[in-house]
Structures are given as C-alpha cells and as structure tokens.
Design an enzyme around this catalytic site. Structure first.
Site, PDB file in Angstrom:
ATOM      1  N   ASP A 105     -29.042  -7.138  -1.313  1.00  8.87           N
ATOM      2  CA  ASP A 105     -29.082  -8.133  -2.380  1.00  8.87           C
ATOM      3  C   ASP A 105     -29.278  -9.543  -1.800  1.00  8.87           C
ATOM      4  OD1 ASP A 105     -28.694  -8.517  -5.252  1.00  8.87           O
ATOM      5  OD2 ASP A 105     -26.884  -9.616  -4.703  1.00  8.87           O
ATOM      6  N   GLU A 129     -34.109  -7.521  -0.822  1.00  8.68           N
ATOM      7  CA  GLU A 129     -34.480  -8.284  -2.017  1.00  8.68           C
ATOM      8  C   GLU A 129     -34.712  -9.706  -1.541  1.00  8.68           C
ATOM      9  OE1 GLU A 129     -32.975  -9.931  -6.336  1.00  8.68           O
ATOM     10  OE2 GLU A 129     -31.676  -9.977  -4.597  1.00  8.68           O
TER      11      GLU A 129
HETATM   12  C1  GLC Z   1     -29.713  -9.984  -7.276  1.00  3.94           C
HETATM   13  C2  GLC Z   1     -29.511  -8.814  -8.201  1.00  3.94           C
HETATM   14  C3  GLC Z   1     -29.042  -9.336  -9.518  1.00  3.94           C
HETATM   15  C4  GLC Z   1     -27.718 -10.042  -9.304  1.00  3.94           C
HETATM   16  C5  GLC Z   1     -27.843 -11.141  -8.257  1.00  3.94           C
HETATM   17  C6  GLC Z   1     -26.506 -11.613  -7.775  1.00  3.94           C
HETATM   18  O1  GLC Z   1     -30.738 -10.817  -7.691  1.00  3.94           O
HETATM   19  O2  GLC Z   1     -30.669  -8.058  -8.301  1.00  3.94           O
HETATM   20  O3  GLC Z   1     -28.908  -8.334 -10.482  1.00  3.94           O
HETATM   21  O4  GLC Z   1     -27.273 -10.613 -10.510  1.00  3.94           O
HETATM   22  O5  GLC Z   1     -28.521 -10.687  -7.109  1.00  3.94           O
HETATM   23  O6  GLC Z   1     -25.890 -10.628  -7.009  1.00  3.94           O
END
Ligand code: GLC
Length: 539
Positions: free
Chosen positions: A208, A262
C-alpha cells in the site's frame, strides 16, 4: 498443486492476478460482510475463471476506519473476516488448486489503535515511542496551527492535535498515523511482519502507498503550486532503500515470492525506478487505468510503459479498475472517459451499454498486451459503479473528511452478485442485508446468469484467460504495432497472433488471411464494430 518454490519462479511476469476485495467478495458466515470462509468457498470459481493468483485486500485486525487499511495488529486476522487458522487453510487450499495468494501490506501507516501508537500517546513529547511516528509541535503562538500545510489524501489537514498539544501526521484519515521510516525499529518490525506471512506460505505482497513512506525530514510546506516531481511527502529517493531491504527479505525465500507496489507517481520513468532488479517485482500501471477511451492516448501510454519498463527488465502491468476508482464500465460510458477522482463525475450521464461494450474490448486489449494483468473482482461480470448508495450508508472515510462533498469509493465496493433474482444475490444468506446495498439491476449480471452464456462478460473473460494461458506468444514478451485504419489499435504478438481494437466510429473489416480466435463483438457481416476488439490467428 503448488508447493513452496514450486512452479515457474517468474510466473508473475505474465500472470493474471485477481483482486479479491474481501468484504465484498462472498459472505461465508452470514453477517453481511465478506470473509475468508466466503473466499474459500469460491476458490473453485477463481480457478475455473483461469487466473494465476489472487491478491486479497487487508485482512488484519483493524477498527475498520478505512476498510482495514488502518491496521491495529499485523500478525492477526480481523475476527470480522475469520482467524489465522482459516488464513492458513485458505493459502493451502488455493495452492492445491494452483492459485497463488498475495496479501496486502500497509507500511505507510497503522491504526491509531495499534499498540505502538497508543504507547506513543502515553509516552509524551520527545519519547522514543513518538519517534516511530511523526509528532511535532504546532505553529503559531499557542501551537494551534498544524506543523505544515500538507493535506490528507482524504480531505482536510494531514495533522491532528493530541491532548498534550503535539500534532501527528496522517496522510490519510486521522485514525491512520504515518510511520516514521527513518526509525530503525519501524524498519525491523516490517521485516518481521513480512517473514511472519512468508513463513505461512504467502506468495507475496501488494504494498500500500509504496511511493509515500519516506518524508523529507524537515517537513517543508508543499505550497500552492508544487512540482509534482519533487514533493516532500511522495516519491522521495530514500524510499528505494526500503524496497531494496524488502527485496532482500523476500529473496531469502524460495523464488517466486513477489512484491507488487501501489505506486502513484508523476511519470512512467519514476514508476520504473521502483522496479529495478533489486527492488519491487511489479507495480500497478495507473497511467493505463487513467487513460481515456482514445486510440492515440492508449498507444502513447502503452509505448511509454514499455519504453520505461524495458531498461529495468521489469514486465509491464495493465489495470482497468480497483477498489479506489470508479469502475471502468461507468467511466467508459461517459462523455469524458478519463479517470479523475471517484466522485467528480457523480451524476454525469452514463451509457452503461456503451461502457460494457468498451469494457469487453478493453479486457481483450489488456490481456493481449505484454506483461501481467490485474482483474478487479466484478470486472469479469461487467459491474458498474453504484452511484445511488444512500448517503447514510456510505462507509468510506472520504465522505466525512471531505465535509460530505466527495462521495468516495463505496460505489466500486458493492458486494458481488453470485446468483438469484434479488439482493443479496447469493452474496449473503437470503435474509441478510449486505454491508452495502446492491442494485436490483444486477439480477442480469450475476455469476449464475452469465455462466454458460457465450455472449456474457464472464464467458469472455474465461475464454480470454484460457487462450492467454495456452498461447505461447501472449504474456511477457514483445509486441509489434501493425498498420491500421485511423483510431484502430492493431498489434501482433509473435508470428501468428494479433489483436485489433476498434476505437473509431465505423466498422472495420477483418484483415485478410486471419481467423477470429475471440471477439468482444462482431458485426453481422463479420467486421469489427466500433468499441470492439478481436484476437486473430494469422494464417
Ligand atoms: C491505498 C489503498 C486505499 C487506502 C489508502 C490508505 O491507496 O488502496 O484503499 O484507503 O491506501 O491506506
């Protein structure tokens, strides 16, 4: 059957990875929320769909202020979803079916209920406990203004004040305090977390906010017109040290374990830096996700992606949707097909039939491109964004933090329709209301309705994944653009496979000496209609 170290260790270079948004996939215990029991019961569905791996959104103990992205205990499963034993069983059962399992790990922040944050609150200013986070005095005479101007991604300031007057940083909700990655204990703890799960047989992690862990330590203001390539809270050069450290941990295990980032950054080149051979294996291609339904733009994104990935030796990835963005069936059915934010286009006229036609074509495009492909649960059913969730049922913290102006991401997180004529469509037992309401129109989009219907989205995905697996030229390798009419994308993979996507407004004839392997649609005279794609075998 997969066992540790078994199978192709570079499977991830051409994999189809299915994202299981756990709370909306399948409810195994009848409380209206999806869980591990639900996933286990539906593993045969995923195997038969033909994916190689599943990525499961956070399953850890959490107060669920941000649907589990606020982790209170990284070493346990939240009781809402099940138990650690069930997670072990899920991993074993998935492996027995040839499916790999990837968990979500959340290193940028934890929950405000995490024992470290609670200890930091108790320990007070200047303590080693507070050094694991970002505690600072405020600005102004009484310190009652936040330490800097950083905004939270969910709206409002990224700082919240605690009882003794200090402020702490949270890039997302106030319940999600950011870790200080300059702190050695934080780094060691996450290595321990990775090992804990790898030891249980996991095949890797989706990381994340992988661009955001490191902050410029003097925490300067961002200002009103920041340079997107030089932000103090994102894509800092030092963050790559963390990924090198994580890669070493993963490399201690049998080959085939993966780190998937991500990574939201300003360019394809910036993204590729995360994919150097000693860092992450793969990252989501958000430039592709954000791209409009436009041949020229698609071609540009595809070329930029491949050009940026090649020098670091990483495979490209192709993503259309996930749990944070408006579902692409809805995006592609609008006048403006680009992705901006989840809600800026709420109440915009949407032609769902057009969106579904284009989503079918997009499925064939993504699955024919070189590299790996991510499928968000419900893509294979052609689900659209649910825009009429009553405001009082909305759960995304974005809704509250934006002062009830941004309706947030609930619309792409509605529980899957499995079968039956009305909600809960087999997601939960009949008498149970799922945690978010499903539209009654989904009676035509259930797995049961689409099963065996050759014209359905589900059967298109199954066929495409089957061909993709069998076709040696697909997956990770090169592609060659072919001459094509205006607004048509045409490319070959190997000598005998090609893909054509018609983004123009007129029907296009099939090229000579080709046979259709799979089509998202064909016109009556066998041509490729607007908003359709075909896979061809060259004679
Ligand atoms: C990322 C996740 C999202 C979450 C954020 C904070 O972007 O995909 O769903 O709210 O991180 O953890």
């Amino acid at each position: 059957m997969l066992q540790s170290g078994d199978g192709r260790s570079d499977w991830w270079r051409s994999a189809a990875i299915y994202q299981v948004y756990i709370r909306s996939f399948a409810d195994g215990n009848g409380d209206g929320v999806g869980d591990l029991a639900g996933i286990r019961a539906r593993l045969p569905y995923l195997r038969d769909l033909g994916v190689d791996a599943i990525w499961i959104n956070p399953w850890y103990r959490s107060p669920m202020a941000d649907a589990g992205y606020d982790v209170a205990d990284y070493f346990d499963i939240d009781p809402l979803f099940g138990t650690l034993t069930e997670a072990d069983e899920l991993i074993a059962e998935a492996h027995a079916m040839g499916l790999r399992v990837i968990a979500d790990v959340v290193p940028n922040h934890c929950s405000d209920q995490h024992e470290w944050f609670q200890a930091a609150l108790r320990a007070g200013a200047g303590s080693i406990e507070r050094d694991r986070f970002w505690f600072r005095p405020g600005k102004g005479q009484d310190g009652d203004s936040p330490p800097n101007d950083w905004p939270s991604s969910f709206g409002g300031s990224a700082w919240t004040r605690v009882d003794d007057g200090e402020w702490y940083l949270h890039s997302f909700a106030a319940e999600q305090p950011d870790f200080n990655w300059a702190n050695a204990e934080v780094r060691a703890e996450f290595r321990r977390i990775l090992r804990f799960w790898l030891d249980r047989g996991l095949d890797g992690f989706r990381i994340d906010v992988a661009h955001g862990l490191v902050k410029q330590d003097d925490l300067p203001d961002i200002g009103s017109d920041p340079d997107p390539l030089d932000l103090p809270n994102s894509d800092r050069p030092e963050v790559h040290d963390v990924w090198r450290e994580w890669r070493k941990v993963v490399d201690d295990y049998p080959a085939g374990r993966v780190l998937i980032g991500e990574v939201w950054v300003a360019s394809a080149d910036a993204l590729a830096r995360y994919l150097r051979p000693d860092e992450l294996h793969s990252a989501f291609n958000f430039d592709f996700l954000r791209c409009s339904w436009d041949a020229r733009q698609f071609r540009q994104v595809i070329d930029d992606t491949l050009a940026a990935h090649a020098p670091v030796g990483a495979p490209a990835s192709w993503v259309l949707s996930n749990h944070d963005v408006t579902r692409h069936v809805s995006r592609y059915g609008r006048a403006d097909t680009s992705f901006d934010s989840a809600t800026s286009q709420f109440s915009t006229p949407t032609d769902l039939q057009l969106g579904i036609r284009r989503a079918r074509a997009a499925a064939l495009l993504t699955m024919a491109l070189p590299g790996c492909v991510y499928i968000y649960q419900g893509d294979e059913l052609g689900l659209w964004e649910v825009e009429d969730i009553p405001d009082e049922l909305r759960q995304d913290p974005v809704w509250r933090r934006s002062g009830f102006t941004d309706r947030g991401r609930d619309g792409c997180r509605v529980p899957l329709p499995w079968g039956g004529e009305e909600p809960p469509f087999g997601f939960s037992p009949d008498t149970v209301e799922p945690w978010l309401p499903q539209p009654s129109e989904w009676r035509d989009r259930t797995v049961a309705t689409q099963n065996g219907d050759p014209g359905s989205m589900l059967e298109l995905y199954r066929m495409a994944l089957r061909i993709r697996r069998a076709e040696p030229a697909l997956g990770d390798d090169t592609m060659t653009w072919l001459p094509a009419p205006q607004n048509v994308l045409a490319f070959s993979r190997g000598d005998r496979f090609s893909c054509l996507v018609n983004l123009s407004e007129t029907t296009v004839e099939l090229p000579e000496r080709t046979v259709v392997l799979l089509a998202s649609a064909l016109s009556e005279d066998g041509g490729i209609p607007p908003d359709a794609a075909v896979w061809l075998r060259t004679a």
